[in-house]
Structures are given as structure tokens and as C-alpha cells.
Scaffold this active site. Sequence first.
Site, PDB file in Angstrom:
ATOM      1  N   ASP A  45       0.854  -1.187   0.000  1.00  0.00           N
ATOM      2  CA  ASP A  45       0.000   0.000   0.000  1.00  0.00           C
ATOM      3  C   ASP A  45       0.899   1.250   0.000  1.00  0.00           C
ATOM      4  O   ASP A  45       1.706   1.420   0.929  1.00  0.00           O
ATOM      5  CB  ASP A  45      -0.873  -0.044   1.269  1.00  0.00           C
ATOM      6  CG  ASP A  45      -1.753   1.184   1.413  1.00  0.00           C
ATOM      7  OD1 ASP A  45      -1.688   2.078   0.537  1.00  0.00           O
ATOM      8  OD2 ASP A  45      -2.499   1.240   2.412  1.00  0.00           O
ATOM      9  N   HIS A 103      18.711  13.419  12.912  1.00  0.00           N
ATOM     10  CA  HIS A 103      19.175  12.471  11.901  1.00  0.00           C
ATOM     11  C   HIS A 103      17.919  11.797  11.329  1.00  0.00           C
ATOM     12  O   HIS A 103      17.050  11.353  12.081  1.00  0.00           O
ATOM     13  CB  HIS A 103      20.103  11.419  12.536  1.00  0.00           C
ATOM     14  CG  HIS A 103      20.366  10.263  11.629  1.00  0.00           C
ATOM     15  ND1 HIS A 103      20.964  10.417  10.401  1.00  0.00           N
ATOM     16  CD2 HIS A 103      20.064   8.928  11.740  1.00  0.00           C
ATOM     17  CE1 HIS A 103      21.036   9.238   9.808  1.00  0.00           C
ATOM     18  NE2 HIS A 103      20.503   8.323  10.599  1.00  0.00           N
ATOM     19  N   SER A 132      24.716   4.331  13.862  1.00  0.00           N
ATOM     20  CA  SER A 132      24.511   2.993  14.409  1.00  0.00           C
ATOM     21  C   SER A 132      25.811   2.442  14.985  1.00  0.00           C
ATOM     22  O   SER A 132      26.901   2.880  14.643  1.00  0.00           O
ATOM     23  CB  SER A 132      23.988   2.056  13.322  1.00  0.00           C
ATOM     24  OG  SER A 132      22.686   2.430  12.973  1.00  0.00           O
ATOM     25  N   THR A 177      13.976   2.988   2.232  1.00  0.00           N
ATOM     26  CA  THR A 177      14.733   3.984   3.016  1.00  0.00           C
ATOM     27  C   THR A 177      16.158   4.123   2.478  1.00  0.00           C
ATOM     28  O   THR A 177      17.065   4.505   3.205  1.00  0.00           O
ATOM     29  CB  THR A 177      14.750   3.639   4.528  1.00  0.00           C
ATOM     30  OG1 THR A 177      15.524   2.446   4.738  1.00  0.00           O
ATOM     31  CG2 THR A 177      13.356   3.411   5.076  1.00  0.00           C
ATOM     32  N   GLU A 182      30.403   6.325   5.547  1.00  0.00           N
ATOM     33  CA  GLU A 182      30.437   4.906   5.899  1.00  0.00           C
ATOM     34  C   GLU A 182      30.390   4.080   4.633  1.00  0.00           C
ATOM     35  O   GLU A 182      30.250   2.865   4.685  1.00  0.00           O
ATOM     36  CB  GLU A 182      29.304   4.543   6.859  1.00  0.00           C
ATOM     37  CG  GLU A 182      27.915   4.870   6.372  1.00  0.00           C
ATOM     38  CD  GLU A 182      26.839   4.489   7.371  1.00  0.00           C
ATOM     39  OE1 GLU A 182      26.740   3.301   7.693  1.00  0.00           O
ATOM     40  OE2 GLU A 182      26.088   5.377   7.796  1.00  0.00           O
ATOM     41  N   ASN A 188      17.475   8.382   2.645  1.00  0.00           N
ATOM     42  CA  ASN A 188      18.553   8.378   3.628  1.00  0.00           C
ATOM     43  C   ASN A 188      19.891   8.662   2.941  1.00  0.00           C
ATOM     44  O   ASN A 188      20.170   8.130   1.868  1.00  0.00           O
ATOM     45  CB  ASN A 188      18.623   7.019   4.353  1.00  0.00           C
ATOM     46  CG  ASN A 188      19.457   7.088   5.624  1.00  0.00           C
ATOM     47  OD1 ASN A 188      20.029   8.131   5.950  1.00  0.00           O
ATOM     48  ND2 ASN A 188      19.526   5.987   6.348  1.00  0.00           N
ATOM     49  N   SER A 206      17.003  -1.130  15.607  1.00  0.00           N
ATOM     50  CA  SER A 206      17.803   0.071  15.326  1.00  0.00           C
ATOM     51  C   SER A 206      17.040   1.338  15.725  1.00  0.00           C
ATOM     52  O   SER A 206      17.641   2.315  16.181  1.00  0.00           O
ATOM     53  CB  SER A 206      18.232   0.129  13.852  1.00  0.00           C
ATOM     54  OG  SER A 206      17.151   0.428  12.991  1.00  0.00           O
ATOM     55  N   LYS A 242       9.320  10.293  15.651  1.00  0.00           N
ATOM     56  CA  LYS A 242       9.562   9.403  16.810  1.00  0.00           C
ATOM     57  C   LYS A 242      10.635  10.026  17.710  1.00  0.00           C
ATOM     58  O   LYS A 242      10.543   9.971  18.937  1.00  0.00           O
ATOM     59  CB  LYS A 242      10.049   8.027  16.338  1.00  0.00           C
ATOM     60  CG  LYS A 242       9.016   7.193  15.567  1.00  0.00           C
ATOM     61  CD  LYS A 242       9.671   5.873  15.153  1.00  0.00           C
ATOM     62  CE  LYS A 242       8.878   5.097  14.124  1.00  0.00           C
ATOM     63  NZ  LYS A 242       7.656   4.489  14.633  1.00  0.00           N
ATOM     64  N   CYS A 269      26.415   6.621  10.534  1.00  0.00           N
ATOM     65  CA  CYS A 269      25.870   7.927  10.115  1.00  0.00           C
ATOM     66  C   CYS A 269      26.398   9.073  10.965  1.00  0.00           C
ATOM     67  O   CYS A 269      26.124  10.239  10.684  1.00  0.00           O
ATOM     68  CB  CYS A 269      24.350   7.911  10.180  1.00  0.00           C
ATOM     69  SG  CYS A 269      23.616   6.567   9.261  1.00  0.00           S
TER      70      CYS A 269
HETATM   71  N1  CAA Z   1      -0.668   2.993   5.741  1.00  0.00           N
HETATM   72  C1  CAA Z   1      -0.071   3.865   6.583  1.00  0.00           C
HETATM   73  N2  CAA Z   1       0.916   3.498   7.440  1.00  0.00           N
HETATM   74  C2  CAA Z   1       1.317   2.207   7.432  1.00  0.00           C
HETATM   75  C3  CAA Z   1       0.710   1.257   6.582  1.00  0.00           C
HETATM   76  C4  CAA Z   1      -0.327   1.689   5.718  1.00  0.00           C
HETATM   77  N3  CAA Z   1      -0.932   0.840   4.879  1.00  0.00           N
HETATM   78  N4  CAA Z   1       1.304   0.056   6.795  1.00  0.00           N
HETATM   79  C5  CAA Z   1       2.246   0.252   7.752  1.00  0.00           C
HETATM   80  N5  CAA Z   1       2.251   1.559   8.134  1.00  0.00           N
HETATM   81  C6  CAA Z   1       3.127   2.213   9.098  1.00  0.00           C
HETATM   82  C7  CAA Z   1       3.417   1.374  10.328  1.00  0.00           C
HETATM   83  O1  CAA Z   1       2.385   1.494  11.304  1.00  0.00           O
HETATM   84  C8  CAA Z   1       4.739   1.971  10.775  1.00  0.00           C
HETATM   85  O2  CAA Z   1       4.516   3.196  11.434  1.00  0.00           O
HETATM   86  P1  CAA Z   1       4.915   3.316  13.007  1.00  0.00           P
HETATM   87  O3  CAA Z   1       6.386   2.996  13.113  1.00  0.00           O
HETATM   88  O4  CAA Z   1       4.632   4.727  13.335  1.00  0.00           O
HETATM   89  O5  CAA Z   1       4.078   2.318  13.727  1.00  0.00           O
HETATM   90  C9  CAA Z   1       5.420   2.341   9.463  1.00  0.00           C
HETATM   91  O6  CAA Z   1       4.386   2.371   8.478  1.00  0.00           O
HETATM   92  C10 CAA Z   1       6.464   1.313   9.027  1.00  0.00           C
HETATM   93  O7  CAA Z   1       5.871   0.046   9.053  1.00  0.00           O
HETATM   94  P2  CAA Z   1       6.676  -1.233   9.570  1.00  0.00           P
HETATM   95  O8  CAA Z   1       7.351  -0.902  10.859  1.00  0.00           O
HETATM   96  O9  CAA Z   1       5.786  -2.401   9.520  1.00  0.00           O
HETATM   97  O10 CAA Z   1       7.753  -1.304   8.389  1.00  0.00           O
HETATM   98  P3  CAA Z   1       8.865  -2.389   8.127  1.00  0.00           P
HETATM   99  O11 CAA Z   1       8.984  -3.344   9.243  1.00  0.00           O
HETATM  100  O12 CAA Z   1       8.614  -2.938   6.774  1.00  0.00           O
HETATM  101  O13 CAA Z   1      10.226  -1.524   8.010  1.00  0.00           O
HETATM  102  C11 CAA Z   1      11.939  -0.106   8.865  1.00  0.00           C
HETATM  103  C12 CAA Z   1      10.443  -0.252   8.566  1.00  0.00           C
HETATM  104  C13 CAA Z   1      12.309  -0.967  10.065  1.00  0.00           C
HETATM  105  C14 CAA Z   1      12.223   1.365   9.167  1.00  0.00           C
HETATM  106  C15 CAA Z   1      12.760  -0.559   7.628  1.00  0.00           C
HETATM  107  O14 CAA Z   1      12.478   0.264   6.519  1.00  0.00           O
HETATM  108  C16 CAA Z   1      14.257  -0.554   7.863  1.00  0.00           C
HETATM  109  O15 CAA Z   1      14.817  -1.518   8.365  1.00  0.00           O
HETATM  110  N6  CAA Z   1      14.958   0.555   7.461  1.00  0.00           N
HETATM  111  C17 CAA Z   1      16.410   0.672   7.640  1.00  0.00           C
HETATM  112  C18 CAA Z   1      16.827   0.856   9.087  1.00  0.00           C
HETATM  113  C19 CAA Z   1      16.557   2.242   9.627  1.00  0.00           C
HETATM  114  O16 CAA Z   1      16.347   3.198   8.898  1.00  0.00           O
HETATM  115  N7  CAA Z   1      16.632   2.379  10.966  1.00  0.00           N
HETATM  116  C20 CAA Z   1      16.463   3.660  11.612  1.00  0.00           C
HETATM  117  C21 CAA Z   1      17.221   3.772  12.924  1.00  0.00           C
HETATM  118  S1  CAA Z   1      18.976   3.401  12.645  1.00  0.00           S
HETATM  119  C22 CAA Z   1      19.592   4.841  11.975  1.00  0.00           C
HETATM  120  O17 CAA Z   1      18.998   5.887  12.045  1.00  0.00           O
HETATM  121  C23 CAA Z   1      20.899   4.770  11.250  1.00  0.00           C
HETATM  122  C24 CAA Z   1      20.625   4.774   9.790  1.00  0.00           C
HETATM  123  O18 CAA Z   1      20.617   5.844   9.146  1.00  0.00           O
HETATM  124  C25 CAA Z   1      20.366   3.519   9.120  1.00  0.00           C
END
Ligand code: CAA
Length: 420
Positions: free
Chosen positions: A31, A250, A342, A158, A83, A309, A208, A259, A115
Site C-alpha cells: 500500500d 538524523h 549505528s 529507506t 560509511e 537516507n 535500530s 519518533k 551515520c
Molecule cells: N498505511 C499507513 N501506514 C502504514 C501502513 C499503511 N498501509 N502500513 C504500515 N504503516 C506504518 C506502520 O504502522 C509503521 O509506522 P509506526 O512505526 O509509526 O508504527 C510504518 O508504516 C512502518 O511500518 P513497519 O514498521 O511495519 O515497516 P517495516 O517493518 O517494513 O520496516 C523499517 C520499517 C524498520 C524502518 C525498515 O524500513 C528498515 O529496516 N529501514 C532501515 C533501518 C533504519 O532506517 N533504521 C532507523 C534507525 S537506525 C539509523 O537511524 C541509522 C541509519 O541511518 C540507518
Amino acid sequence: MKKRVGIEALAVAVPSRYVDIEDLARARGVDPAKFTSGLGAREMAVTDPGEDTVALAATAAARLIQQQGVDPSRIGMLVVGTETGIDHSKPVASHVQGLLKLPRTMRTFDTQHACYGGTAGLMAATEWIASGAGAGKVAIVICADIARYGLNTAGEPTQGGGAVALLVSEQPDLLALDVGLNGTCTMDVYDFWRPVGRREALVDGHYSINCYLEALSGAYRGWREKALEHGLVRWSGTMPGEQLARIAYHVPFCKMARKAHTQLRLCDLEDAVGPGPGTPEAREEVAKSSASYDAQVATSLGLNSRIGNVYTASLYLALAGLLQREGAQLASQRIGLLSYGSGCMAEFYSGVVGEKAAERMARADLEGVLARRERVSIEEYERLMKLPSDAPEAKAPAPGTFRLSEIRDHKRIYVEGGAA
Ligand code: CAA
């Protein structure tokens, strides 16, 4: 009198192509609202092997020097925070020195801590100048990265890439830093990593996010303690965090900034003395305030939502987006900045926006930089992602940009596009 030190100007370089994030969602059978409102994305930068970290870093630095009229002989230090460097030994900074024919008298090096590497470089340059060791010279700090998780992974929406070059000096027209008041927090965790030889990062995505929030709490509390001591903020009237005009975070994906802001407010609510929202649920409700997010954070995310990102550069894209939109009205006001890498390391710091911020940002022409990109289909994005990193396609670089043209005897050869 204490020296004023900070960011005088900045420049941004982005890859020449991007995808629309809704196209990616549809191609993955997701979606589109999950990527747009769930993650906060609109577009995602796409690199090809010719647009590597060196090419992006050199383009950003060349743009900074040209747009802001920097005299190269004034540059005494060149640092690249990254990185996604291109060699285990030779730094990206040395390539940039050579490609831009910068002074041989400079100190050049790369900094790495996921980062956070760019902020490490910024603080090294700032403290070098503030100590007097710079002897009137300026520094260029480049944050350059390619965020890559791979096709069909949870991290795929991302991804992104680009570079932000910062001019650091005793004329902080963009942001005068509150030197020495930074708060830091480090923890040994496996939340995101990229073993030597791997092109794609490995990540424990949800963990993370928790690491980021925990490290933010430590760094923010460290800054707040010093800021209270120095009278920058107070425990009276509004909460300390609310006394910052804006906060740039960041931004691994835009929703993370929301968040992060909730977490920062929770720190203030939990530590406040006197009556406040009593239960954890009530505190959570107040911390989530959309009004506070809209007022202090939302305006910084314009560039991040269109690029994705950029690891080390993500915080500085948020700063650039904020000053591009609100440089004039923020003049003389204090803002906060949160860097996260990280592994992990967080640093919270603050600074006062300069009177000339709007004028400096106008020269950076960020709208023009984004407008020159080409939107590509998901098929083309997938084709580019599958190209081997050591075989760049033959393509003329756009004016004012650099590209990797070939790797000969393990040596990387770059070409520059004609006059910008
Ligand atoms: N409509 C609207 N919103 C929806 C939806 C829909 N149909 N379906 C899901 N969502 C929302 C969820 O509720 C969630 O929101 P909340 O967190 O507010 O609850 C959001 O969309 C994401 O959904 P999921 O958590 O289910 O998504 P996911 O598990 O597929 O992956 C992620 C999300 C973990 C960020 C993934 O993209 C990822 O691993 N990204 C890379 C890691 C990352 O960026 N980490 C951040 C911290 S580490 C850091 O900052 C260093 C760095 O730069 C990497």
C-alpha cells in the site's frame, strides 16, 4: 573573547536520478500509504556505479567553493565523513583534494562511525578552529554516502544517496555552534552494520529504531545539563526542549524524526520537577503532540523526503532544508541538532542561526539541484542496482559534477563535466 565558530555555508550534491516512492510501493505490492505516511517518503535518490561516494563528495565540495566564492588557499583542513568509502586505506578526502586541486598544505582525512561520521568531522574541524590551531584557516567537512539495503528488503524504501559539504569557519553565517555544550551517548550494539566486502548494509530494523531513541535520550540529557548550567534553557514556563526554536534530527526516513521528537519531549516530561502529566500514558500523550512536531520539526524535512537516507549527510540535509525554508525568520534564534550513527553513537548540540543564513542558502540553489534530476521507472532503478560497482557505464557527467569513469590497475579514474 571566545571565538564564534560554526557553519559559514553549505552545498548539496544529489544523484542524477530518482524514483517516485509510490511507484516503488506499487512494484512491491505494498500500500503506497505505508511508504508515504508510514515512513514519510516522497522520492528516493538512485545512484549508478559512476556516482560513487567520491564523485558525490567532490561535486558537493566543488559546488560549495564555486557558489560561495571560497578562496582555496584559505582551506587548512578537509574531512570526509562517510560509511561508504571506496577503499580500505585511501581516504575519499585525498581524492577530493586531487580532483579539486586543493592545497597540499591541508590536513585531509576520513571519519567513520556509521551515520555519525560527518558530525565527528564537523566537531574535529570546529574544535580545531576554536582552539586557535587553525590559525585563521577554514575547514571543509563533507558528509557523503550511498544508503543501500538491496532490492525487496524492508530497508529498500529507506535508501538514497548524496553529499553535503559544510564550510566551517570563524564567520558562521549559517550556524554559530555552542562549542563545548554537546551531549554524547555511545553503546556497543549491533543495530546496523556492513561487514567488509559487502555492498549492502545489514540491519535489525526495529531494534535500530530503539537504539536510536535510547542514544538520543542520553545525548539530549547530556546537552540539557550543560545548557541549563549556562542559562541557554530553563526549567520554567515551557520545557527546555521547547525553548529551542527548531530541532533537526538524523533522518533515516522522515517518520523517524517524529519518533525522535516524541522521545526528546518524553525526556523533559520524565525529568521535570513539579506537577506534570502523572502517568506514563499521560506523558506519552503530551510527548506525541502534533502541534509541537509541526512547530519545531516538520519544516526541516523537505529535502529528506525527496532524497531518502544519506547516512552521514541526513542530519545536514535536514539543516539545509530548514534554513532553505526558514533561514530569514530563524536569524539569531537557537536550534538543536541530533546526530545518530549505528553501532552506536549519538550527539546532541545546538547553535544560533546567523543573520545571513537566508542569503547564503539562496546561493546554494537547492531547488535547482533537485530540479535537474531525472525520474526513472522501477525497471530502470532495478537495472542500475544490479550493475557491478566496479564497472561504471559510459555517461558524460553533467556540468559541474564528477563521475567515476573506470577502474584501471585498481586505481579509480574520475572525470568532470564542463563548466556549470
Ligand atoms: N498505511 C499507513 N501506514 C502504514 C501502513 C499503511 N498501509 N502500513 C504500515 N504503516 C506504518 C506502520 O504502522 C509503521 O509506522 P509506526 O512505526 O509509526 O508504527 C510504518 O508504516 C512502518 O511500518 P513497519 O514498521 O511495519 O515497516 P517495516 O517493518 O517494513 O520496516 C523499517 C520499517 C524498520 C524502518 C525498515 O524500513 C528498515 O529496516 N529501514 C532501515 C533501518 C533504519 O532506517 N533504521 C532507523 C534507525 S537506525 C539509523 O537511524 C541509522 C541509519 O541511518 C540507518
